[in-house]
Structure formats: C-alpha cells, structure tokens
Design an enzyme around this catalytic site. Structure first.
Site, PDB file in Angstrom:
ATOM      1  N   CYS A  13      32.218  40.160  39.510  1.00 58.39           N
ATOM      2  CA  CYS A  13      32.917  41.437  39.493  1.00 58.39           C
ATOM      3  C   CYS A  13      31.885  42.559  39.421  1.00 58.39           C
ATOM      4  O   CYS A  13      30.921  42.469  38.652  1.00 58.39           O
ATOM      5  CB  CYS A  13      33.860  41.497  38.291  1.00 58.39           C
ATOM      6  SG  CYS A  13      34.777  43.039  38.150  1.00 58.39           S
ATOM      7  N   HIS A  21      42.219  39.209  42.328  1.00 55.04           N
ATOM      8  CA  HIS A  21      41.227  39.899  41.495  1.00 55.04           C
ATOM      9  C   HIS A  21      41.536  41.396  41.394  1.00 55.04           C
ATOM     10  O   HIS A  21      41.530  41.966  40.302  1.00 55.04           O
ATOM     11  CB  HIS A  21      39.836  39.673  42.106  1.00 55.04           C
ATOM     12  CG  HIS A  21      38.710  40.266  41.349  1.00 55.04           C
ATOM     13  ND1 HIS A  21      37.858  39.506  40.577  1.00 55.04           N
ATOM     14  CD2 HIS A  21      38.269  41.543  41.240  1.00 55.04           C
ATOM     15  CE1 HIS A  21      36.941  40.297  40.031  1.00 55.04           C
ATOM     16  NE2 HIS A  21      37.173  41.536  40.422  1.00 55.04           N
ATOM     17  N   GLU A  22      41.819  42.022  42.526  1.00 51.09           N
ATOM     18  CA  GLU A  22      42.055  43.478  42.523  1.00 51.09           C
ATOM     19  C   GLU A  22      43.389  43.835  41.867  1.00 51.09           C
ATOM     20  O   GLU A  22      43.472  44.834  41.156  1.00 51.09           O
ATOM     21  CB  GLU A  22      41.968  44.044  43.941  1.00 51.09           C
ATOM     22  CG  GLU A  22      40.628  43.821  44.641  1.00 51.09           C
ATOM     23  CD  GLU A  22      39.406  44.230  43.847  1.00 51.09           C
ATOM     24  OE1 GLU A  22      39.472  45.200  43.064  1.00 51.09           O
ATOM     25  OE2 GLU A  22      38.359  43.573  43.987  1.00 51.09           O
ATOM     26  N   HIS A  74      42.838  43.897  38.243  1.00 49.45           N
ATOM     27  CA  HIS A  74      42.240  45.167  37.793  1.00 49.45           C
ATOM     28  C   HIS A  74      43.311  46.220  37.557  1.00 49.45           C
ATOM     29  O   HIS A  74      43.256  46.958  36.574  1.00 49.45           O
ATOM     30  CB  HIS A  74      41.251  45.707  38.833  1.00 49.45           C
ATOM     31  CG  HIS A  74      39.866  45.195  38.683  1.00 49.45           C
ATOM     32  ND1 HIS A  74      39.120  45.335  37.538  1.00 49.45           N
ATOM     33  CD2 HIS A  74      39.059  44.550  39.570  1.00 49.45           C
ATOM     34  CE1 HIS A  74      37.926  44.794  37.704  1.00 49.45           C
ATOM     35  NE2 HIS A  74      37.863  44.300  38.932  1.00 49.45           N
TER      36      HIS A  74
END
Length: 163
Positions: free
Chosen positions: A89, A131-132, A135
């Site tokens: 990351c 993953h995004e 976030h």
C-alpha cells in the site's frame, strides 16, 4: 495538476469512512484530475481519495495501463475462494504481506457526468477494487491480516524511517 502527496499510516483520514459524493462540482472534477495524475506514476495500481487527504468516495486505478476512476463505488460482487496474494500500500510504504482477497470483484458507481459505471475483473484488478474500496471504508490492508502477520507488520512500521 501534479500528483498529490500520499498520506501515510497514522493520518486520521485513512481510518475515516469516506463520505458519498453528492453534487459533482468543480471540487469533485479537480479531485478526479488529482487522482488520475497521482495513479499514473509507476508502480501504482490505485489511489483512493482518502490517500490524498480527501474524505470523499472516489478512487483511480491503473491496471496494465488502463487508467480510470470511479465515484461512489460500491463493491457489489466478490466471487471465488479467497486466496492469499502479496499486497502492499502506498500509505504503508515498503511493506508487503499476503492478504486474503477474492479472485473476482466488481464495483458499481458513477462517472463525472453522473452516468452509471460498472468495473469488474480478476487478478490485480480484483485486488485493487477490494483494496481501494477498503480505503474508502477506513480500512488498510493491514487490518485484514491475521494476528501474527499484523503484529509483525506493525513492528516493521514502528521501525520504519517514515513512521
């Protein structure tokens, strides 16, 4: 516009759930431009708005030269058996840990004109979508590690020169 500085672990924006985008105005258009400029750099598969200090639900992606963005993404489909894939990351530089991710993911959202967008795929794209969106929900991939790996990762973070 130039790429924006990436916020690092410890910055509260990374642990905050991002707000949905309501009106698409000049600020949102500028954000998308910044996200696209920020993801174009080598070695970047995705950049979430939170990573550049903006608490809005948006991210950009760069998968095999296919560069784009999505506003108000919602993870609508995960398929296959979760598998461990090496993950890093930009907000936790220099660390890579096996993280459980589904081999297929799909998100839906909108573009700058308010038109519906669907984006899905396998491999690195599936990993980046998961993953995004993490976030945007205030999660880092470190939050998904098993207890032993997370302990080792946090030790590495504390010993890093950037923390």
């Amino acid at each position: 516009m130039p790429e924006r500085q990436i916020r690092l672990l410890g910055d509260p924006v990374l642990k905050t759930r991002s707000e949905p985008i309501g009106t698409i105005d000049a600020r949102v258009r500028s954000l998308v431009e910044d996200l696209l400029d920020s993801v174009k750099l080598p070695g970047r598969a995705g950049v979430a708005a939170a990573q550049i200090g903006v608490n809005l639900r948006a991210f950009s992606y760069n998968i095999d030269g296919d560069i784009g963005y999505i506003l108000n993404p919602v993870l609508v489909e995960l398929a296959g058996e979760p598998e461990l894939v090496d993950e890093g990351c930009l907000s936790v530089p220099g660390l890579w840990y096996p993280t459980k991710r589904y081999p297929f993911a799909r998100v839906t959202g909108i573009d700058l004109d308010g038109n519906p967008v669907a984006l899905g795929g396998e491999g690195l794209l599936a990993q980046a979508l998961q993953h995004e969106t993490d976030h945007l929900d205030g999660l880092l991939y470190l939050d998904r590690l098993d207890k032993e790996s997370r302990r080792a990762a946090m030790k590495e973070v504390r010993e890093s020169d950037w923390f």
